[in-house]
Scaffold this motif. Structure first.
Motif, PDB file in Angstrom:
ATOM      1  N   LEU A 196       0.795  -1.226   0.000  1.00 24.69           N
ATOM      2  CA  LEU A 196       0.000   0.000   0.000  1.00 24.69           C
ATOM      3  C   LEU A 196       0.835   1.289   0.000  1.00 24.69           C
ATOM      4  N   PRO A 197       1.783   1.488   0.909  1.00 22.40           N
ATOM      5  CA  PRO A 197       2.536   2.754   0.898  1.00 22.40           C
ATOM      6  C   PRO A 197       3.509   2.790  -0.280  1.00 22.40           C
ATOM      7  N   PRO A 198       3.711   3.937  -0.906  1.00 24.11           N
ATOM      8  CA  PRO A 198       4.639   4.038  -2.040  1.00 24.11           C
ATOM      9  C   PRO A 198       6.050   3.551  -1.716  1.00 24.11           C
ATOM     10  N   ARG A 199       6.521   3.821  -0.510  1.00 22.16           N
ATOM     11  CA  ARG A 199       7.857   3.366  -0.109  1.00 22.16           C
ATOM     12  C   ARG A 199       7.824   2.046   0.664  1.00 22.16           C
ATOM     13  N   GLY A 200       6.679   1.416   0.701  1.00 14.79           N
ATOM     14  CA  GLY A 200       6.575   0.126   1.364  1.00 14.79           C
ATOM     15  C   GLY A 200       6.594   0.240   2.882  1.00 14.79           C
ATOM     16  N   CYS A 201       6.930  -0.871   3.536  1.00 17.33           N
ATOM     17  CA  CYS A 201       6.947  -0.950   4.992  1.00 17.33           C
ATOM     18  C   CYS A 201       8.373  -1.223   5.466  1.00 17.33           C
ATOM     19  N   LEU A 202       8.859  -0.387   6.372  1.00 14.89           N
ATOM     20  CA  LEU A 202      10.199  -0.527   6.928  1.00 14.89           C
ATOM     21  C   LEU A 202      10.088  -1.045   8.356  1.00 14.89           C
ATOM     22  N   ASN A 203      10.868  -2.076   8.655  1.00 12.73           N
ATOM     23  CA  ASN A 203      10.831  -2.693   9.981  1.00 12.73           C
ATOM     24  C   ASN A 203      12.091  -2.355  10.766  1.00 12.73           C
ATOM     25  N   GLY A 227      22.466  -5.484  17.627  1.00 11.58           N
ATOM     26  CA  GLY A 227      22.309  -4.206  16.949  1.00 11.58           C
ATOM     27  C   GLY A 227      20.901  -4.023  16.416  1.00 11.58           C
ATOM     28  N   ILE A 228      20.778  -3.118  15.488  1.00  9.20           N
ATOM     29  CA  ILE A 228      19.505  -2.792  14.846  1.00  9.20           C
ATOM     30  C   ILE A 228      19.646  -2.982  13.343  1.00  9.20           C
ATOM     31  N   THR A 229      18.668  -3.627  12.746  1.00  6.25           N
ATOM     32  CA  THR A 229      18.580  -3.720  11.294  1.00  6.25           C
ATOM     33  C   THR A 229      17.300  -3.034  10.837  1.00  6.25           C
ATOM     34  N   ILE A 230      17.426  -2.066   9.951  1.00  4.68           N
ATOM     35  CA  ILE A 230      16.258  -1.486   9.284  1.00  4.68           C
ATOM     36  C   ILE A 230      16.066  -2.292   8.004  1.00  4.68           C
ATOM     37  N   MET A 231      14.896  -2.869   7.853  1.00  2.00           N
ATOM     38  CA  MET A 231      14.640  -3.852   6.803  1.00  2.00           C
ATOM     39  C   MET A 231      13.431  -3.443   5.963  1.00  2.00           C
ATOM     40  N   GLN A 232      13.530  -3.650   4.665  1.00  2.00           N
ATOM     41  CA  GLN A 232      12.384  -3.495   3.769  1.00  2.00           C
ATOM     42  C   GLN A 232      11.547  -4.759   3.889  1.00  2.00           C
ATOM     43  N   MET A 233      10.350  -4.647   4.426  1.00  2.00           N
ATOM     44  CA  MET A 233       9.579  -5.835   4.750  1.00  2.00           C
ATOM     45  C   MET A 233       9.069  -6.547   3.503  1.00  2.00           C
TER      46      MET A 233
END
Length: 320
Positions: free
Chosen positions: A106-113, A140-146
């Motif tokens: 749905l969102p143009p940039r998708g969902c970031l986790n 640590g932290i991972t920012i991921m494109q779901m």
């Protein structure tokens, strides 16, 4: 950027507050339904919902997002709210619901986790607990494109940090929550510069949900493993051992301990020393020096304070 935020516990609230402070407009919040909690078991809003209400942000609390699932009306209402929000992206942190494909698209940039591990290690529900339990030196932290998988999406940003030797899930959670906020703000500062990197196929582990049944301490295990579990299960569920005291069995909770070499031969679960420095108990390998204990209905106490109210004898067994 207009953002939809999906999350539930304090870890997620920290990230949402960081995004708000960085100037992003959170136009809609998705969070778990209110749950009973506390001694009165009254319904309580999640930390994310509490923040949203304080800041006048619209909240949706569907029990499912599956349009063909058990609660299709709730899912449909949430879909309408998402469409009306017209956000550029959705940020997800410890939400607790599976996002179906229609949500991801749905969102143009998708969902970031925002995930609290160095993926692909510790995919799943309890990455902080499992990293401590396993004796990992860093996390640590991972920012991921779901995507549709369980924490399998492409990595966009990774930040690592050491795990202190005395770290508990409570202390490490707070450090990672702050780092998660920093990372998602950094990622959205220049979203077009983010490079999608597939996760490596090697090194995949799963951080299964913590179950209450894991709280029971097994003295046959090595002392080093038990010391890590005590730290990993603080604050929930807390490691437990039964104690026969004044003719009745009560369940102790153990909150701090260190592993030591065994000073004398003894069956696992046997007290080999009990003084102000700690309660030392034989294990399958080595001995565990218990330094913080709690009786039912009581407070966490140092070994010295605990022993004043509940003396333990050398040779006594801490087991069922």
């Amino acid at each position: 950027m207009n953002i939809v935020f999906a999350g539930t516990p304090e870890f997620a609230r920290e990230a949402m507050a960081a995004l708000h402070a960085a100037g992003h407009d959170i136009v809609l919040v998705l969070t778990q339904p209110d749950r009973p909690a506390g001694r009165g078991m009254k319904l309580q809003a999640s930390p994310v919902k509490q923040w949203a209400l304080e800041h006048g942000v619209l909240v949706q609390q569907p029990r499912s997002l599956r349009l063909d699932g058990k609660y299709p009306e709730e899912a449909a209402a949430t879909r309408e709210a998402l469409l009306a929000a017209n956000a550029e992206c959705m940020v997800v942190a410890a939400y607790g619901l599976i996002l179906p494909q229609w949500t991801l698209d749905l969102p143009p940039r998708g969902c970031l986790n925002i995930h609290a591990s160095l993926l692909p290690r510790w995919r799943g529900a309890a990455p902080i607990h499992r990293a401590i339990e396993a004796g990992d030196a860093q996390t640590g932290i991972t920012i991921m494109q779901m995507d549709a998988g369980l924490d399998t999406g492409d990595m966009l940003l990774v930040r690592s940090m050491p795990i202190a030797l005395d770290a508990t899930t409570a202390t490490l959670h707070d450090q990672l929550a702050a780092l998660g906020g920093e990372c998602i703000v950094q990622a959205l500062a220049q979203p077009d510069a983010l490079v999608r990197t597939p996760q490596p196929a090697e090194g995949v582990t799963y951080a299964h949900k913590i179950e209450k049944a894991e709280a029971a301490l097994d003295w046959a295990l090595p002392a080093a493993m038990l010391a890590r579990r005590i730290r990993a299960f603080d604050p929930f569920p807390g490691m437990t051992v039964p104690l026969l005291h004044n003719g009745a069995t009560e369940v102790l909770k153990l909150w701090a301990a260190t592993a030591e070499p065994l000073t004398q031969a003894a069956e696992p679960g046997t007290v080999v020393q009990a003084d102000a420095s700690g309660v030392r108990v034989a294990c399958g390998q080595g001995q565990l020096c218990l330094t913080q204990l709690q009786r039912p209905g009581g407070k966490r106490l140092s070994a010295a304070d605990f022993l004043r109210g509940c003396p333990l004898q050398v040779g006594q067994r801490l087991s069922a």
